[in-house]
Design an enzyme around this catalytic site. Structure first.
Site, short mmCIF file in Angstrom:
data_model
loop_
_atom_site.label_atom_id
_atom_site.label_comp_id
_atom_site.label_asym_id
_atom_site.label_seq_id
_atom_site.Cartn_x
_atom_site.Cartn_y
_atom_site.Cartn_z
N GLY A 1 -8.27 -3.77 2.71
CA GLY A 1 -9.52 -3.33 3.35
C GLY A 1 -10.71 -3.76 2.53
O GLY A 1 -10.85 -4.91 2.10
N GLY A 2 -11.59 -2.80 2.27
CA GLY A 2 -12.85 -3.09 1.56
C GLY A 2 -12.64 -3.64 0.17
O GLY A 2 -13.53 -4.28 -0.40
N GLY B 1 -12.63 -44.41 -0.98
CA GLY B 1 -13.59 -43.31 -1.12
C GLY B 1 -13.22 -42.38 -2.26
O GLY B 1 -14.08 -41.78 -2.91
N ALA B 2 -11.92 -42.30 -2.52
CA ALA B 2 -11.46 -41.40 -3.59
C ALA B 2 -11.97 -41.90 -4.95
O ALA B 2 -12.20 -41.11 -5.85
CB ALA B 2 -9.95 -41.29 -3.57
C1 HXC Z 1 -7.89 8.40 0.42
C2 HXC Z 1 -5.87 7.57 -0.25
C3 HXC Z 1 -6.19 6.30 0.31
C4 HXC Z 1 -7.45 6.16 0.95
C5 HXC Z 1 -4.23 6.18 -0.57
N1 HXC Z 1 -4.66 7.42 -0.76
N2 HXC Z 1 -5.15 5.48 0.10
N3 HXC Z 1 -6.73 8.58 -0.19
N4 HXC Z 1 -8.28 7.22 0.97
N5 HXC Z 1 -7.81 5.00 1.47
C6 HXC Z 1 -3.94 8.49 -1.45
C7 HXC Z 1 -2.76 9.02 -0.68
O1 HXC Z 1 -3.18 10.03 0.18
C8 HXC Z 1 -1.88 9.56 -1.80
O2 HXC Z 1 -2.37 10.80 -2.22
C9 HXC Z 1 -2.12 8.58 -2.92
O3 HXC Z 1 -3.36 7.94 -2.63
C10 HXC Z 1 -1.05 7.52 -3.03
O4 HXC Z 1 -0.86 6.96 -1.75
P1 HXC Z 1 0.59 6.74 -1.11
O5 HXC Z 1 0.39 6.41 0.29
O6 HXC Z 1 1.46 7.91 -1.46
O7 HXC Z 1 1.10 5.50 -1.97
P2 HXC Z 1 1.93 4.26 -1.47
O8 HXC Z 1 3.10 4.72 -0.66
O9 HXC Z 1 2.21 3.45 -2.71
O10 HXC Z 1 0.98 3.44 -0.51
C11 HXC Z 1 -0.23 2.87 -0.99
C12 HXC Z 1 -1.07 2.35 0.19
C13 HXC Z 1 -1.26 3.48 1.21
C14 HXC Z 1 -0.36 1.17 0.82
C15 HXC Z 1 -2.39 1.85 -0.41
O11 HXC Z 1 -1.69 4.63 0.53
C16 HXC Z 1 -2.26 3.13 2.27
O12 HXC Z 1 -1.92 2.41 3.23
N6 HXC Z 1 -3.46 3.70 2.16
C17 HXC Z 1 -4.48 3.53 3.16
C18 HXC Z 1 -5.03 2.15 3.17
C19 HXC Z 1 -6.20 1.99 4.10
O13 HXC Z 1 -6.00 1.92 5.30
N7 HXC Z 1 -7.42 2.05 3.53
C20 HXC Z 1 -8.63 2.03 4.28
C21 HXC Z 1 -8.93 0.57 4.48
S1 HXC Z 1 -10.33 0.36 5.46
P3 HXC Z 1 -1.45 11.91 -2.89
O14 HXC Z 1 -2.35 13.07 -3.08
O15 HXC Z 1 -0.31 12.14 -1.97
O16 HXC Z 1 -0.99 11.33 -4.20
C22 HXC Z 1 -11.47 -0.13 4.41
C23 HXC Z 1 -12.74 -0.48 5.10
C24 HXC Z 1 -13.80 -0.91 4.13
O17 HXC Z 1 -11.29 -0.21 3.24
C25 HXC Z 1 -14.45 -2.15 4.62
C26 HXC Z 1 -15.64 -2.51 3.77
C27 HXC Z 1 -16.01 -3.95 3.97
#
Ligand code: HXC
Length: 510
Positions: free
Chosen positions: A169-170, A404-405
Site C-alpha cells: 500500500g502506501g 548507435g550503441a
Molecule cells: C493497523 C495493522 C495494519 C494496518 C497490520 N496491523 N496491518 N494495524 N493498520 N494497516 C496489525 C494487525 O492488526 C496485528 O495486530 C499486527 O499488526 C500484525 O499483523 P498480522 O496480520 O497479525 O501479521 P501477519 O499475519 O504477518 O500479516 C502482515 C500483513 C497483514 C500482511 C501486513 O497484517 C495485512 O495485510 N495488513 C493490512 C495491510 C493493508 O491492507 N494495509 C492498508 C494498505 S492501504 P495485533 O494486535 O494482532 O498484533 C494503504 C493506502 C495508502 O496503505 C496509500 C497512500 C498512497
C-alpha cells in the site's frame, strides 16, 4: 532527583519493548530482527541517537485511545557508519504491524528534514502493514508528506530503502522514490495491493512471494537493486554501500585507504578478449582487476545482465562502473539494459561520482518485442543520461562499439573526457557480415567475393584506428595498463568543471 531519573529509565525501557515480548518473539521466529536490533546492527556500535521515542498516536476511533504504544511503530534517529553521519528510520512491526499513523508519519518526516538540512544520507528499514487502518485519511496525508520530502531530497542526499518484511500500500511509494531499494529473500515482499485484492479484482491466485518477493523485484520488475539472504547480511552490505557514497551532492567523495598499486601492470588483461570476435568473455573480470582490491558493489546484478553497473574505487575514491557484458546476449543494449544503466549513470551524476564505462556492444537489440516495448525511448534514456552527465567520464572500448550503441556508451561526442580503446577495439557502423551483405548485395551469391569484401571491411573498419585518426579515441592503450590509465585520468579530472545550461529541470524521456 533520583526518582525522575528512574522514571526516565522506566519510560525508555517501556518504549524499547515496542509491542511487547510476545510480538518480539514472533518477529524472531520469522527470522527477522526487530527495528531497534536492525538499527544497532547497521550503525557503529553505540552511535545511535534516537528521536521521538515517546511519541504516541492521537487516534480515538475504534478504541485506539486504549492502545497507545510509545514510539508508534517507527524508530527514528541518527548515528554513524564508519564514523560518517547517517539518518535512519525503522518500521517496528511489533507495534500495530508497523502501520503508519499521522504521528508515525511526523516522526519519519522529522528525520527526512534533519537529513536534508544536515546533508547526510537517510536509510529506511521497512517491515509494515501500510496505512494505519483505524486512522483513515490522516494516514494518507502522512504518506504524502513523506513522499514530498523524498522528492525534495532526491539528488541532494542519498536515500536508501531496505525492505525487510511486508511493504504494501502506501509504504511502497516512498522507497520507489529513493535511490536504491534492497530486499531480504523469503521474508520481504513489496506490492501496491496484496494477493487478496488481486484475487478479488483480477481473479488471479498468487502468493505474496510470487507477487512481490525478492525474486520478482530483483529479476523481473527491477524495482529492487539487490537482495540478501537475511537481515544481518543486508545490514552489513548497507554499511558497505554507505562507504561508497558521498554524504550529499555538494560533499567530497569519500576516500578510503587504497592497498593496491595502480602502477602494477596486469598482463592477464592482454588475454581477456578472445581472438574470435564472437566468443564471449566476462567483463566483470576487467572491473574487478581495475578497481581497488577487486572490491565491487554491484547494483541490479540479477536484472538485465547484459549490462553491469556498480561501485568500485580507484586510488581509494568511488567510481561508478558501467560495462556491457559479452557473456549475456553478447552485451547488446535492449530496453531493460538501457533503463538500468541510465538510472545508475544519473545517480552517479547527481552525486559527483566519476563514471568509467567499458564498451563491448554489438548494437541495439532488433525485433518487434523490443520496438513494441519502446526501445527507442528506453535507449534514449541512456543516451540522455550520458549526454547530460557532467561528472568525469572515462570510456574504454575493449572490443565492439557498433552503431548507435557506440554513440550512446559515453562516446567522445557525448562529452566523454578520456576515451581509450584497446587494440582489439572495433569501432564501426556495424559488424562485417551485416555491412557486406548490405553494401555488396549484388555479390551475395558469390562466397568468394563476399569473403574478399568482408576481409577488406574488417581490415579497414574493425580496428580502433579509424576512430583514433579522427580523435574520437584519445589513445589506443595496452589492456595491461588500464588500471594505471584510469587512475591517472581520474586524478587529472578531479577538478573538472563543466556546467549544463540553466534550466528548471530537463525532460528525460521517461
Ligand atoms: C493497523 C495493522 C495494519 C494496518 C497490520 N496491523 N496491518 N494495524 N493498520 N494497516 C496489525 C494487525 O492488526 C496485528 O495486530 C499486527 O499488526 C500484525 O499483523 P498480522 O496480520 O497479525 O501479521 P501477519 O499475519 O504477518 O500479516 C502482515 C500483513 C497483514 C500482511 C501486513 O497484517 C495485512 O495485510 N495488513 C493490512 C495491510 C493493508 O491492507 N494495509 C492498508 C494498505 S492501504 P495485533 O494486535 O494482532 O498484533 C494503504 C493506502 C495508502 O496503505 C496509500 C497512500 C498512497
Amino acid at each position: 532527583m533520583k526518582e525522575v531519573l528512574l522514571e526516565l529509565e522506566r519510560r525508555r525501557a517501556n518504549a524499547r519493548e515496542g509491542g511487547g515480548q510476545k510480538r518480539i518473539d514472533a518477529q524472531h521466529a520469522k527470522g527477522k530482527l526487530t527495528a531497534r536490533e536492525r538499527i544497532e546492527a547497521f550503525l557503529d556500535e553505540g552511535s545511535f541517537e534516537e528521536f521521538d521515542m515517546f511519541v504516541e498516536h492521537r487516534s480515538t476511533d475504534f478504541g485506539m485511545e486504549n492502545t497507545r504504544i510509545a514510539g508508534d511503530g517507527v524508530v527514528t534517529g541518527w548515528g554513524t557508519v564508519n564514523g560518517r553521519t547517517v539518518f535512519v528510520f525503522a518500521k517496528d512491526f511489533t507495534v500495530f504491524g508497523g502501520s503508519l499513523s499521522e504521528a508515525h508519519a511526523e516522526k519519519v518526516v522529522k528525520v527526512q528534514e534533519m537529513a536534508l538540512k544536515n546533508r547526510a544520507p537517510i536509510i529506511g528499514f521497512y517491515d509494515a502493514g501500510g496505512a494505519r487502518i483505524q486512522e483513515g485519511v490522516a494516514a494518507l496525508g502522512g504518506y504524502a508528506e513523506i513522499f514530498q520530502r523524498n522528492v525534495l531530497a532526491s539528488g541532494v542526499i542519498p536515500q536508501i530503502s531496505v525492505i525487510m518484511g511486508p511493504c504494501a500500500g502506501g509504504d511502497v511509494y516512498s522507497p520507489a522514490m529513493t535511490d536504491f531499494i534492497f530486499m531480504v529473500r523469503d521474508t520481504s515482499y513489496m506490492f501496491v495491493t496484496g494477493p487478496d485484492v488481486v484475487k478479488t479484482v483480477t481473479n488471479e491466485t498468487v502468493t505474496a512471494e510470487e507477487l512481490g518477493g525478492a525474486s520478482v523485484h530483483t529479476v523481473k520488475s527491477s524495482i529492487a537493486d539487490g537482495a540478501y539472504d537475511n537481515d544481518v547480511e543486508a545490514l552489513l552490505q548497507m554499511r558497505r554501500l554507505i562507504d561508497y557514497l558521498p554524504a550529499s551532492n555538494t560533499a567530497e567523495l569519500p576516500e578510503v585507504e587504497c592497498y593496491q598499486s595502480v602502477t602494477e601492470k596486469d598482463f592477464s588483461l592482454d588475454r581477456l578478449v578472445p581472438d574470435n570476435a564472437n566468443k564471449p568473455y566476462d567483463i566483470k573480470e576487467l572491473i574487478l582487476k581495475t578497481c581497488d582490491e577487486g572490491d565491487f558493489f554491484e547494483i541490479q546484478a540479477s536484472f538485465a545482465k547484459n549490462i553491469v553497473t556498480g561501485f568500485g574505487r580507484v586510488e581509494g575514491r568511488t567510481v561508478g562502473f558501467v560495462a556491457n557484458q559479452p557473456m549475456v546476449l553478447a552485451g547488446v543494449l535492449d530496453s531493460d539494459a538501457s533503463r538500468k544503466a541510465a538510472r545508475f549513470v544519473r545517480f552517479c551524476d547527481c552525486f559527483n561520482i566519476p563514471i568509467v564505462t567499458y564498451v563491448d556492444v554489438p548494437g541495439f537489440l532488433p525485433g518487434t518485442a523490443q520496438e513494441y516495448g519502446g526501445l527507442i525511448k528506453h535507449g534514449a534514456k541512456l543516451l540522455f543520461a550520458y549526454a547530460e552527465a557532467t561528472v568525469p567520464k572515462i570510456t574504454v572500448i575493449t572490443r565492439k562499439a557498433f552503431g548507435g550503441a557506440y554513440d550512446v556508451m559515453a562516446s567522445k561526442h557525448l562529452r566523454g573526457d578520456i576515451n581509450y580503446a584497446w587494440p582489439s577495439a572495433q569501432i564501426a557502423v556495424m559488424g562485417a557480415k551485416g555491412a557486406v551483405e548490405i553494401i555488396f548485395r549484388k555479390d551475395i551469391d558469390d562466397p568468394q567475393k563476399i569473403a574478399t569484401h568482408t576481409k577488406m571491411y574488417e581490415d579497414r573498419f574493425l580496428s580502433p584506428f579509424v576512430a583514433a585518426e579522427r580523435g574520437y579515441v584519445d589513445e589506443v592503450i595496452m589492456p595491461h595498463s588500464t588500471r594505471q590509465r584510469l587512475a591517472r585520468a581520474l586524478r587529472m579530472l578531479r577538478n573538472k568543471d563543466l556546467q549544463n545550461p540553466w534550466k528548471k529541470h530537463d525532460n528525460i524521456p521517461l
